[in-house]
Design a protein around this motif. Structure first.
Motif, PDB file in Angstrom:
ATOM      1  N   HIS A  65      16.873  25.262  88.653  1.00  0.00           N
ATOM      2  CA  HIS A  65      17.658  25.118  87.425  1.00  0.00           C
ATOM      3  C   HIS A  65      19.088  25.558  87.720  1.00  0.00           C
ATOM      4  O   HIS A  65      19.339  26.733  87.979  1.00  0.00           O
ATOM      5  CB  HIS A  65      17.056  25.945  86.296  1.00  0.00           C
ATOM      6  CG  HIS A  65      15.606  25.657  86.063  1.00  0.00           C
ATOM      7  ND1 HIS A  65      15.159  24.427  85.611  1.00  0.00           N
ATOM      8  CD2 HIS A  65      14.498  26.418  86.254  1.00  0.00           C
ATOM      9  CE1 HIS A  65      13.839  24.461  85.517  1.00  0.00           C
ATOM     10  NE2 HIS A  65      13.419  25.647  85.903  1.00  0.00           N
ATOM     11  N   LYS A  66      19.998  24.605  87.696  1.00  0.00           N
ATOM     12  CA  LYS A  66      21.371  24.886  88.113  1.00  0.00           C
ATOM     13  C   LYS A  66      22.348  24.512  87.007  1.00  0.00           C
ATOM     14  O   LYS A  66      23.349  23.841  87.230  1.00  0.00           O
ATOM     15  CB  LYS A  66      21.696  24.134  89.399  1.00  0.00           C
ATOM     16  CG  LYS A  66      20.750  24.488  90.559  1.00  0.00           C
ATOM     17  CD  LYS A  66      21.067  23.685  91.809  1.00  0.00           C
ATOM     18  CE  LYS A  66      20.090  24.006  92.920  1.00  0.00           C
ATOM     19  NZ  LYS A  66      20.317  23.206  94.139  1.00  0.00           N
ATOM     20  N   GLU A  67      22.042  24.973  85.780  1.00  0.00           N
ATOM     21  CA  GLU A  67      22.862  24.570  84.642  1.00  0.00           C
ATOM     22  C   GLU A  67      24.318  24.973  84.810  1.00  0.00           C
ATOM     23  O   GLU A  67      25.237  24.220  84.475  1.00  0.00           O
ATOM     24  CB  GLU A  67      22.300  25.162  83.349  1.00  0.00           C
ATOM     25  CG  GLU A  67      21.002  24.535  82.865  1.00  0.00           C
ATOM     26  CD  GLU A  67      19.768  25.121  83.558  1.00  0.00           C
ATOM     27  OE1 GLU A  67      19.932  25.999  84.443  1.00  0.00           O
ATOM     28  OE2 GLU A  67      18.653  24.688  83.210  1.00  0.00           O
ATOM     29  N   GLN A 127      26.244  14.447  91.745  1.00  0.00           N
ATOM     30  CA  GLN A 127      26.908  14.394  90.439  1.00  0.00           C
ATOM     31  C   GLN A 127      28.276  13.719  90.538  1.00  0.00           C
ATOM     32  O   GLN A 127      28.630  12.877  89.699  1.00  0.00           O
ATOM     33  CB  GLN A 127      27.053  15.828  89.916  1.00  0.00           C
ATOM     34  CG  GLN A 127      27.577  15.978  88.509  1.00  0.00           C
ATOM     35  CD  GLN A 127      27.621  17.450  88.103  1.00  0.00           C
ATOM     36  OE1 GLN A 127      27.733  18.346  88.946  1.00  0.00           O
ATOM     37  NE2 GLN A 127      27.522  17.707  86.812  1.00  0.00           N
ATOM     38  N   PRO A 182      23.185  19.851  93.407  1.00  0.00           N
ATOM     39  CA  PRO A 182      23.455  18.708  92.533  1.00  0.00           C
ATOM     40  C   PRO A 182      24.863  18.119  92.676  1.00  0.00           C
ATOM     41  O   PRO A 182      25.142  17.056  92.150  1.00  0.00           O
ATOM     42  CB  PRO A 182      23.306  19.324  91.140  1.00  0.00           C
ATOM     43  CG  PRO A 182      23.839  20.710  91.304  1.00  0.00           C
ATOM     44  CD  PRO A 182      23.427  21.139  92.703  1.00  0.00           C
ATOM     45  N   THR A 183      25.764  18.799  93.393  1.00  0.00           N
ATOM     46  CA  THR A 183      27.189  18.510  93.201  1.00  0.00           C
ATOM     47  C   THR A 183      27.617  17.180  93.795  1.00  0.00           C
ATOM     48  O   THR A 183      28.263  16.369  93.110  1.00  0.00           O
ATOM     49  CB  THR A 183      28.031  19.661  93.759  1.00  0.00           C
ATOM     50  OG1 THR A 183      27.702  20.860  93.035  1.00  0.00           O
ATOM     51  CG2 THR A 183      29.516  19.380  93.580  1.00  0.00           C
ATOM     52  N   GLN A 201      26.072  25.429  87.616  1.00  0.00           N
ATOM     53  CA  GLN A 201      26.724  24.576  88.608  1.00  0.00           C
ATOM     54  C   GLN A 201      26.900  23.160  88.078  1.00  0.00           C
ATOM     55  O   GLN A 201      27.925  22.512  88.332  1.00  0.00           O
ATOM     56  CB  GLN A 201      25.932  24.574  89.911  1.00  0.00           C
ATOM     57  CG  GLN A 201      26.631  23.832  91.047  1.00  0.00           C
ATOM     58  CD  GLN A 201      25.934  24.044  92.383  1.00  0.00           C
ATOM     59  OE1 GLN A 201      25.176  25.000  92.560  1.00  0.00           O
ATOM     60  NE2 GLN A 201      26.195  23.153  93.322  1.00  0.00           N
ATOM     61  N   LEU A 202      25.927  22.682  87.332  1.00  0.00           N
ATOM     62  CA  LEU A 202      26.057  21.352  86.742  1.00  0.00           C
ATOM     63  C   LEU A 202      27.203  21.307  85.735  1.00  0.00           C
ATOM     64  O   LEU A 202      27.968  20.338  85.703  1.00  0.00           O
ATOM     65  CB  LEU A 202      24.743  20.943  86.077  1.00  0.00           C
ATOM     66  CG  LEU A 202      23.622  20.520  87.018  1.00  0.00           C
ATOM     67  CD1 LEU A 202      22.288  20.488  86.281  1.00  0.00           C
ATOM     68  CD2 LEU A 202      23.925  19.160  87.648  1.00  0.00           C
ATOM     69  N   ASP A 203      27.342  22.351  84.919  1.00  0.00           N
ATOM     70  CA  ASP A 203      28.449  22.393  83.964  1.00  0.00           C
ATOM     71  C   ASP A 203      29.787  22.426  84.692  1.00  0.00           C
ATOM     72  O   ASP A 203      30.738  21.734  84.310  1.00  0.00           O
ATOM     73  CB  ASP A 203      28.326  23.627  83.063  1.00  0.00           C
ATOM     74  CG  ASP A 203      27.199  23.501  82.048  1.00  0.00           C
ATOM     75  OD1 ASP A 203      26.702  22.379  81.837  1.00  0.00           O
ATOM     76  OD2 ASP A 203      26.828  24.532  81.459  1.00  0.00           O
ATOM     77  N   GLY A 206      30.406  21.378  87.783  1.00  0.00           N
ATOM     78  CA  GLY A 206      30.613  20.081  88.419  1.00  0.00           C
ATOM     79  C   GLY A 206      31.008  19.010  87.422  1.00  0.00           C
ATOM     80  O   GLY A 206      31.787  18.107  87.744  1.00  0.00           O
ATOM     81  N   ARG A 207      30.490  19.107  86.206  1.00  0.00           N
ATOM     82  CA  ARG A 207      30.858  18.145  85.163  1.00  0.00           C
ATOM     83  C   ARG A 207      32.336  18.258  84.817  1.00  0.00           C
ATOM     84  O   ARG A 207      33.025  17.250  84.632  1.00  0.00           O
ATOM     85  CB  ARG A 207      29.985  18.366  83.929  1.00  0.00           C
ATOM     86  CG  ARG A 207      30.146  17.289  82.847  1.00  0.00           C
ATOM     87  CD  ARG A 207      29.163  17.511  81.716  1.00  0.00           C
ATOM     88  NE  ARG A 207      27.781  17.489  82.192  1.00  0.00           N
ATOM     89  CZ  ARG A 207      26.972  18.541  82.214  1.00  0.00           C
ATOM     90  NH1 ARG A 207      27.393  19.724  81.776  1.00  0.00           N
ATOM     91  NH2 ARG A 207      25.749  18.431  82.668  1.00  0.00           N
ATOM     92  N   ASP A 219      16.326  24.018  97.286  1.00  0.00           N
ATOM     93  CA  ASP A 219      16.283  23.412  95.955  1.00  0.00           C
ATOM     94  C   ASP A 219      15.025  23.815  95.197  1.00  0.00           C
ATOM     95  O   ASP A 219      15.036  23.884  93.967  1.00  0.00           O
ATOM     96  CB  ASP A 219      16.387  21.887  96.058  1.00  0.00           C
ATOM     97  CG  ASP A 219      17.778  21.430  96.460  1.00  0.00           C
ATOM     98  OD1 ASP A 219      18.757  22.112  96.085  1.00  0.00           O
ATOM     99  OD2 ASP A 219      17.893  20.404  97.152  1.00  0.00           O
TER     100      ASP A 219
END
Length: 239
Positions: free
Chosen positions: A44-46, A79, A75-76, A48-50, A52-53, A39
């Motif tokens: 910065h995992k934008e 999240q 983050p998943t 993957q965050l998008d 996962g969202r 980590d």
């Protein structure tokens, strides 16, 4: 024999399927040593965050979701839990699983190889400790750690673990490589990849529709791995 077995979802058609050929001990030990430095190297995992969202918001509230190759849980898994879903995570690295349990205590984590989710496998459909079925699966940068000939079988295994119409969030690195050894945070790991058209075809051949996709150029913060192109596919299981 079930239709899934006839399609090869249970790995029967994979010519290298035996416990010696699928020994992941080197990969698991590498990630045990890496631990929470992962980590730090990927802060910065934008993308993957998008991705996962999309999974978290498209699934019905309270869905059962598998985080395949959960790593540290960030983050998943975090999240998905925060979105109100029931999360089950699997990984081959005991060290990563310990971090995941600390980071996301609300989820359930198991020391399981993706191959053991196959039809009739210990944790797969019809197995003695079946984990599914699931409404959704997150597989972000998990399949790239497999030999490329195995990836289509792993995709079909994930297909079999999903309910009809279930969602798959898939993350891969765009690269035309097969079981390629790379230095990674002071360790060595083997990675595989596809060019994006080939990845799309592999996903469709495994029984998924592609509902959307995205790509990001990503440069790790503190690792000897060069910048990469991350591909994210938002997929739905065909019935």
């Amino acid at each position: 024999m079930s239709g899934e077995d006839e399609q090869g979802d249970g790995y029967e058609g994979y010519e290298d399927f035996d416990r010696l050929a699928l020994d992941r001990s080197g990969q698991a030990e590498a990630f045990d040593h890496i631990g929470d430095r992962y980590d730090d190297a990927f802060p910065h995992k934008e993308g993957q965050l998008d991705a996962g969202r999309w999974l978290a918001e498209t699934l019905p509230p309270g869905s059962r979701v598998l985080d395949a190759g959960c790593g540290t849980g960030l983050p998943t898994a975090r999240q998905l839990v925060d979105a109100g879903h029931e999360v089950v995570g699997i990984d081959i690295s005991p060290g990563m699983l310990k971090l995941a349990r600390d980071n996301v205590p609300e989820a359930t984590f198991h020391h399981v190889d993706i191959v053991d989710l196959r039809v009739g496998g210990r944790y797969g459909p019809g197995g003695p400790q079946e984990l599914g079925p699931f409404d959704g699966i997150a597989a972000y940068f998990t399949l790239l750690l497999l030999p490329r000939p195995e990836i289509p079988y792993a995709l079909r295994t994930l297909h079999a673990a999903l309910r009809p119409g279930g969602l798959l969030g898939l993350g891969m690195v765009e690269a035309d490589v097969d079981d390629f050894l790379i230095p990674f945070l002071g360790n060595s790991v083997r990675v595989s990849g596809y060019l994006r058209d080939e990845l799309r075809q592999a996903v469709r051949d495994a029984g998924f529709e592609i509902a959307g996709e995205d790509s990001h150029a990503y440069a790790p913060a503190s690792t000897d791995v060069p910048p990469e192109i991350q591909l994210y596919l938002n997929c739905r299981r065909r019935a």
